[in-house]
Motif scaffolding. Structure first.
Motif, PDB file in Angstrom:
ATOM      1  N   GLU A  62       0.763  -1.106   0.038  1.00 25.92           N
ATOM      2  CA  GLU A  62      -0.048  -0.184   0.068  1.00 25.92           C
ATOM      3  C   GLU A  62       0.858   1.304   0.077  1.00 25.92           C
ATOM      4  N   PHE A  63       1.256   1.771  -1.393  1.00 28.53           N
ATOM      5  CA  PHE A  63       2.303   2.808  -1.389  1.00 28.53           C
ATOM      6  C   PHE A  63       1.510   4.088  -1.421  1.00 28.53           C
ATOM      7  N   GLY A  64       0.302   4.322  -1.382  1.00 25.17           N
ATOM      8  CA  GLY A  64      -0.235   5.564  -1.537  1.00 25.17           C
ATOM      9  C   GLY A  64      -0.911   6.037  -0.340  1.00 25.17           C
TER      10      GLY A  64
ATOM     11  N   GLN B  94      -4.848   7.697   0.856  1.00 28.38           N
ATOM     12  CA  GLN B  94      -5.952   8.134   0.312  1.00 28.38           C
ATOM     13  C   GLN B  94      -6.124   9.629   0.587  1.00 28.38           C
ATOM     14  N   GLY B  95      -6.799  10.389  -0.652  1.00 25.30           N
ATOM     15  CA  GLY B  95      -7.051  11.612  -0.782  1.00 25.30           C
ATOM     16  C   GLY B  95      -5.744  12.337  -0.997  1.00 25.30           C
ATOM     17  N   LYS B  96      -4.534  11.740  -1.126  1.00 24.52           N
ATOM     18  CA  LYS B  96      -3.293  12.437  -1.351  1.00 24.52           C
ATOM     19  C   LYS B  96      -2.907  11.856  -2.468  1.00 24.52           C
ATOM     20  N   GLY B  97      -2.475  10.764  -2.638  1.00 26.97           N
ATOM     21  CA  GLY B  97      -1.724  10.299  -3.977  1.00 26.97           C
ATOM     22  C   GLY B  97      -0.583   9.428  -3.488  1.00 26.97           C
ATOM     23  N   TYR B  98       0.215   9.224  -4.276  1.00 26.18           N
ATOM     24  CA  TYR B  98       1.446   8.738  -4.197  1.00 26.18           C
ATOM     25  C   TYR B  98       2.820   9.834  -3.862  1.00 26.18           C
ATOM     26  N   SER B  99       3.665   9.522  -3.197  1.00 27.27           N
ATOM     27  CA  SER B  99       4.934  10.280  -2.921  1.00 27.27           C
ATOM     28  C   SER B  99       5.839   9.798  -4.125  1.00 27.27           C
ATOM     29  N   VAL B 100       6.038  10.698  -4.936  1.00 25.81           N
ATOM     30  CA  VAL B 100       7.017  10.506  -6.096  1.00 25.81           C
ATOM     31  C   VAL B 100       8.532   9.770  -5.604  1.00 25.81           C
TER      32      VAL B 100
ATOM     33  N   PHE C 238       9.365   8.270  -2.854  1.00 26.50           N
ATOM     34  CA  PHE C 238       8.785   6.834  -2.111  1.00 26.50           C
ATOM     35  C   PHE C 238       8.660   5.887  -3.097  1.00 26.50           C
ATOM     36  N   LEU C 239       7.639   6.175  -4.109  1.00 29.03           N
ATOM     37  CA  LEU C 239       7.238   5.091  -5.243  1.00 29.03           C
ATOM     38  C   LEU C 239       8.442   4.826  -6.086  1.00 29.03           C
ATOM     39  N   ILE C 240       9.314   5.709  -6.390  1.00 28.34           N
ATOM     40  CA  ILE C 240      10.524   5.272  -6.965  1.00 28.34           C
ATOM     41  C   ILE C 240      11.582   4.383  -6.463  1.00 28.34           C
ATOM     42  N   LYS C 241      11.507   4.671  -4.939  1.00 25.09           N
ATOM     43  CA  LYS C 241      12.422   3.841  -4.196  1.00 25.09           C
ATOM     44  C   LYS C 241      11.563   2.307  -4.056  1.00 25.09           C
ATOM     45  N   GLN C 242      10.502   2.434  -4.089  1.00 24.73           N
ATOM     46  CA  GLN C 242       9.750   0.931  -3.720  1.00 24.73           C
ATOM     47  C   GLN C 242       9.848   0.275  -5.319  1.00 24.73           C
ATOM     48  N   LEU C 243       9.608   0.926  -6.203  1.00 24.64           N
ATOM     49  CA  LEU C 243       9.608   0.121  -7.569  1.00 24.64           C
ATOM     50  C   LEU C 243      11.272  -0.188  -7.969  1.00 24.64           C
ATOM     51  N   SER C 244      11.924   0.594  -7.390  1.00 26.52           N
ATOM     52  CA  SER C 244      13.444   0.205  -7.786  1.00 26.52           C
ATOM     53  C   SER C 244      13.605  -0.851  -7.080  1.00 26.52           C
ATOM     54  N   GLU C 245      13.422  -1.177  -5.636  1.00 25.79           N
ATOM     55  CA  GLU C 245      13.558  -2.368  -5.037  1.00 25.79           C
ATOM     56  C   GLU C 245      12.719  -3.449  -5.695  1.00 25.79           C
ATOM     57  N   ILE C 246      11.628  -3.603  -5.972  1.00 23.87           N
ATOM     58  CA  ILE C 246      10.725  -4.480  -6.455  1.00 23.87           C
ATOM     59  C   ILE C 246      11.518  -4.750  -7.834  1.00 23.87           C
ATOM     60  N   LEU C 247      11.814  -4.029  -8.553  1.00 21.45           N
ATOM     61  CA  LEU C 247      12.565  -4.475  -9.984  1.00 21.45           C
ATOM     62  C   LEU C 247      14.327  -4.733  -9.880  1.00 21.45           C
ATOM     63  N   HIS C 248      14.727  -4.579  -8.499  1.00 25.33           N
ATOM     64  CA  HIS C 248      15.939  -4.846  -8.297  1.00 25.33           C
ATOM     65  C   HIS C 248      17.035  -3.954  -8.970  1.00 25.33           C
ATOM     66  N   VAL C 249      16.567  -2.820  -9.360  1.00 27.05           N
ATOM     67  CA  VAL C 249      17.300  -1.759 -10.052  1.00 27.05           C
ATOM     68  C   VAL C 249      18.052  -0.716  -8.854  1.00 27.05           C
ATOM     69  N   ASN C 250      17.757  -0.938  -7.717  1.00 29.74           N
ATOM     70  CA  ASN C 250      18.155   0.153  -6.521  1.00 29.74           C
ATOM     71  C   ASN C 250      19.600   0.026  -6.265  1.00 29.74           C
ATOM     72  N   HIS C 251      20.375  -0.862  -7.136  1.00 26.08           N
ATOM     73  CA  HIS C 251      21.868  -0.615  -7.273  1.00 26.08           C
ATOM     74  C   HIS C 251      22.136  -1.104  -8.884  1.00 26.08           C
TER      75      HIS C 251
END
Lengths: 206, 206
Positions: free
Chosen positions: A57-59, A61-67, A69-82
DNA sequence: CATTGTGAACGGGTTCACAGCA
DNA sequence: TGCTGTGAACCCGTTCACAATG
């Protein structure tokens, strides 16, 4: 969030989300919404929310997603944080363009090896890389523990090169040769073939 | 065969079928089957039969498909039974590699124009092409009636170049710039971004 | 109160299975 | 007999719609 099997089609969209977010980040945007991302990407807002919800749950409610933070999360998921070290095989026009390409920076990849079998080319430099002898491919890649390679050789050599990359322990291959390559199931292969894209469009042209 | 709307996802597979068939043709194969094509392509035989049946009855029961006949049919469907003239914008590393690329031969495309805005490059030659001044882009493309262009410029110029191509009457664009471009609905755009492919694979790597 | 997260409904693409035919 | 063409069944991804909530 259960760590069930995520459909590959969703994985295929995540890099697009990430690229879009990194662009927003460069524009100084701190927050975005599934609606805005969808408009930029030509994807429905609901789909983006559902895709992201597969991983957490990255977002807010009422506000949206932190850019960021979401970059960090997706980078980790895709294993491109390094950065991943990447080997390029073939130092012709395509291999050279790939070796010069600046677009891998901040996307998780760094080209560290460039091979060719042409004695005229071996030892010469392309950017910061010195072209290595193709006959040293397997041992060099093994030694460095490289897992990702880009194939930029003619169709006629693509299968042999792939076989050697697999022997060397490479697990992900991006091939520019317009031919489907046989490979073990635990090795991932993707293709880039501009003619395929063009033909997909000419269908719609008169 | 009714000429109902064919799903785009099917259109996207046809170029792969065609490429595979052209390879068989070079290997001297005269006949193939949906089973064999499927094995080569990693697609189910049923899907190939169903896709092809959208356009006509190209096969012979008990025998399979004639390779040359199917090549001819698919070439007509995809409108690549004659060559399209293509303009390339950007004569940097990627544009040069595209201009040199031999892989468009027999796939329906011929690069006839190459543009750049760098005075150092304008007038020099790449292969058989002389680099043209980007400021002449619109009039030259209009004059020649070119409908297909390849964009090989930096992200920062991709939108402006696209706008000019659209003004010039181009209807299909293949972009190597890693950014989504705004374009009219009657203009088709496809993208090539190697990082997207690589990130799609790193998800599965440790 | 704008926007997320998500169960349910929907839609369409894929596979199945077999009739049809060379 | 072997393989195509295809209606039907199935499956899975997308959209819908709304409760939840900061």
């Amino acid at each position: 969030m259960v760590d069930k099997k995520i459909p590959d089609i969703i994985i295929g969209r995540l890099p697009k989300y990430l690229r879009s977010l990194q662009r927003m980040d460069r524009e100084g945007r701190l927050v975005t919404s599934s609606k805005e991302m969808g408009e930029r990407l030509g994807i429905s807002a609901a789909q983006i929310r559902k895709d992201l919800s597969q991983f957490g749950e990255f977002g807010k409610q009422g506000k949206g997603y932190s850019v960021p933070f979401l970059i960090k999360q997706l980078s980790e998921i895709l294993h491109v944080n390094h950065d991943w070290e990447v080997a390029v095989v073939g130092a012709g026009d395509i291999g050279s363009a790939v070796a010069h390409y600046k677009g891998f920076a901040n996307r998780g990849f760094k080209i560290v090896l460039l091979f060719d079998n042409d004695p005229q080319r071996i030892g010469t430099r392309i950017g910061e890389l010195t072209i290595q002898d193709y006959s040293l491919l397997i041992e060099t890649i093994q030694e460095k523990g490289i897992k990702i390679a880009i194939v930029a050789v003619p169709v006629t050599s693509a299968q042999e090169v792939t076989d050697n990359l697999v022997k060397a322990g490479v697990k992900a291959i991006l091939s520019y040769a317009p031919v489907i390559i046989n490979h073990p199931q635990d090795v991932y292969v993707q293709y880039i073939d501009p003619s395929i894209h063009l033909q997909r469009m000419t269908y719609y042209l008169d």
